[in-house]
Design a protein around this motif. Structure first.
Motif, PDB file in Angstrom:
ATOM      1  N   GLY A  53       0.804  -1.205   0.000  1.00  0.00           N
ATOM      2  CA  GLY A  53       0.000   0.000   0.000  1.00  0.00           C
ATOM      3  C   GLY A  53       0.842   1.262   0.000  1.00  0.00           C
ATOM      4  N   THR A  54       0.149   2.381  -0.005  1.00  0.00           N
ATOM      5  CA  THR A  54       0.759   3.698   0.155  1.00  0.00           C
ATOM      6  C   THR A  54       0.521   4.118   1.598  1.00  0.00           C
ATOM      7  N   ALA A  55       1.603   4.473   2.292  1.00  0.00           N
ATOM      8  CA  ALA A  55       1.468   4.709   3.727  1.00  0.00           C
ATOM      9  C   ALA A  55       2.257   5.925   4.184  1.00  0.00           C
ATOM     10  N   PHE A  56       1.707   6.602   5.148  1.00  0.00           N
ATOM     11  CA  PHE A  56       2.351   7.748   5.790  1.00  0.00           C
ATOM     12  C   PHE A  56       3.558   7.266   6.592  1.00  0.00           C
ATOM     13  N   LEU A 111       0.526   1.752  11.923  1.00  0.00           N
ATOM     14  CA  LEU A 111      -0.393   2.652  11.248  1.00  0.00           C
ATOM     15  C   LEU A 111      -1.767   2.683  11.899  1.00  0.00           C
ATOM     16  N   LEU A 112      -2.162   1.573  12.473  1.00  0.00           N
ATOM     17  CA  LEU A 112      -3.475   1.491  13.098  1.00  0.00           C
ATOM     18  C   LEU A 112      -3.433   0.424  14.181  1.00  0.00           C
ATOM     19  N   ALA A 113      -4.048   0.702  15.323  1.00  0.00           N
ATOM     20  CA  ALA A 113      -4.156  -0.270  16.404  1.00  0.00           C
ATOM     21  C   ALA A 113      -5.428  -0.003  17.189  1.00  0.00           C
ATOM     22  N   MET A 114      -6.210  -1.049  17.413  1.00  0.00           N
ATOM     23  CA  MET A 114      -7.422  -0.914  18.209  1.00  0.00           C
ATOM     24  C   MET A 114      -7.791  -2.260  18.809  1.00  0.00           C
ATOM     25  N   TYR A 278      -8.770   2.807   3.011  1.00  0.00           N
ATOM     26  CA  TYR A 278      -8.261   4.087   2.548  1.00  0.00           C
ATOM     27  C   TYR A 278      -8.550   5.136   3.618  1.00  0.00           C
ATOM     28  N   GLN A 279      -7.492   5.725   4.174  1.00  0.00           N
ATOM     29  CA  GLN A 279      -7.617   6.811   5.137  1.00  0.00           C
ATOM     30  C   GLN A 279      -6.770   7.984   4.636  1.00  0.00           C
ATOM     31  N   TYR A 292      -3.048   9.048   4.321  1.00  0.00           N
ATOM     32  CA  TYR A 292      -2.480   8.478   5.539  1.00  0.00           C
ATOM     33  C   TYR A 292      -2.095   7.021   5.275  1.00  0.00           C
ATOM     34  N   VAL A 293      -3.049   6.233   4.737  1.00  0.00           N
ATOM     35  CA  VAL A 293      -2.742   4.878   4.308  1.00  0.00           C
ATOM     36  C   VAL A 293      -3.775   4.444   3.279  1.00  0.00           C
TER      37      VAL A 293
END
Length: 398
Positions: A53-56, A111-114, A278-279, A292-293
């Motif tokens: 992907g494309t990521a920040f 990039l993301l955690a929950m 997509y963010q 962002y990602v």
């Protein structure tokens, strides 16, 4: 006890056993399946999806300009376990989801955690709530070095989450998205074979239309009190957008996704999934400015194999109690009933013969030996001839 009575008792026993087997088959079909076809209480698995992907680049937060890298390797991991409350009717799943760049280490690649928690009905897989349980919650973010206990905020779930119901149908279901914090349609899209298992394919669009066009993205719901990750203010030069370099520009974070689920229709297990997330940051929701990602991941082969094996195990368990045993008990019950009826008939004939043996001579001859009768009173005997007087010796007086 004579033989006729023993046969009659055995016949009654066989017929009683046959009736019991038929009743057991009926109960297994109508009652036991509802108790067996439920989400297991021992779920403890890790699902991995991989892609690019494309990521920040989080390291660029302290740089003069935000940096976004293309074609970077990304991996999504979901750790699923059972928590309380869980009982005969409901199960609570706690799912920790993380998305990271695998070309970075620890925080620099995250990039993301929950951590999402949902209580669902074990048969329908629908989220449920009560006065003491809102039906779901989500943990507030913590730093890698944070030693404080995690705290959660209530997040009522609706529809399905992480699983489909037993006996999944070819229709549209509501599937909850914990990032968007609301449910979206998951539409049936056909059948497909996955590692030898026939599955139903469902597609879900969040913020996209059926053609993949961005139409209604969701404003990112921050888990921080100050919305620091959903609303960001920075200079135009830092954003890298046209305008006066020192102009302060505030952008909001938006979210959209496209997903495909391959579901075992018997157990409702998701055996394979693709996730395009997509963010991005933008001033206008439909005009993305800073990514962002933007990633697309697919379940790894090991995850697919594990999920297919799990689905087969649940299939076998349900099939054993709802099909194999009822059919077996029905067949044995019928055979036993017929055998008992035949034995009862045989016992009645034997009893009637013992009461009056003549009743049996007409056609069945129960105590007859191959149909041959030898009446002792009528048996022929050989008679010896008596000697006449003229035949006596001459020297013997008459």
């Amino acid at each position: 006890m004579n033989r006729a009575v023993a046969l009659r008792i055995a016949a009654c026993g066989l017929m009683g056993l046959g009736a019991a087997l038929l009743i057991a088959a009926l109960l297994l079909t109508t009652y036991t399946k509802g108790k067996i076809a439920k989400i297991p209480l021992n779920l403890d698995t890790t699902l991995v999806s991989e892609g690019t992907g494309t990521a920040f680049d989080p390291a660029s937060l302290s740089a003069e300009k935000f940096s976004v890298d293309r074609n970077v390797p990304v991996a999504m991991q979901q750790q699923m376990s059972v928590e309380s409350p869980s009982n005969a009717e409901v199960v609570t799943l706690q799912v920790g989801t993380s998305l990271r760049r695998t070309d970075r280490q620890q925080d620099t690649g995250l990039l993301l955690a929950m951590v999402d928690t949902v209580t669902m009905n074990r048969s329908t897989a629908l989220a449920v709530s009560s006065d003491n349980n809102p039906g779901g919650s989500v943990q507030k973010p913590r730093g890698m070095e944070d030693q404080k206990p995690p705290t959660s905020v209530a997040l009522p779930h609706e529809g399905l989450t992480y699983r489909f119901p037993f006996d999944t149908e070819k229709k549209t279901y509501q599937m909850f998205d914990p990032i968007a914090q609301k449910p979206f349609d998951a539409n049936y899209d056909g059948e497909e074979d996955v590692n030898g298992l026939t599955t139903y394919r469902f597609t879900q669009n969040v913020g996209y239309d059926a053609d993949g066009k961005l139409v209604e993205p969701v404003k990112y719901a921050s888990l921080y009190e100050d919305d620091v990750d959903s609303t960001v203010k920075a200079r135009a030069s830092v954003w890298g957008v046209p305008g006066e370099p020192d102009e302060e520009i505030t952008m909001n974070r938006y979210y959209a996704a496209q997903r495909t689920f391959w579901v075992d229709p018997v157990s409702g297990t998701i055996v394979k999934a693709t996730d395009h997330g997509y963010q991005y940051y933008a001033r206008d929701p439909l005009k993305p400015e800073v990514t962002y990602v933007d990633y697309k991941v697919t379940s790894s082969e090991s995850t697919i194999e594990s999920q297919v094996a799990s689905a087969r195990d649940e299939r076998d368990r349900v099939s054993l109690w709802s099909r194999v045993l009822p059919i077996t008990f029905t067949a044995l019950g019928l055979v036993t009933l017929i055998g008992g009826a035949l034995l009862a008939s045989f016992a009645l004939r034997a009893e009637s013969t013992l009461i009056d043996p003549g009743l049996d001579t007409a056609d069945h001859g129960f105590f007859d030996t191959q149909g041959i009768q030898v009446p002792g009173a009528e048996a022929k005997t050989e008679k010896l001839p008596a000697q006449r007087p003229s035949d006596l010796p001459p020297d013997r007086p008459v």
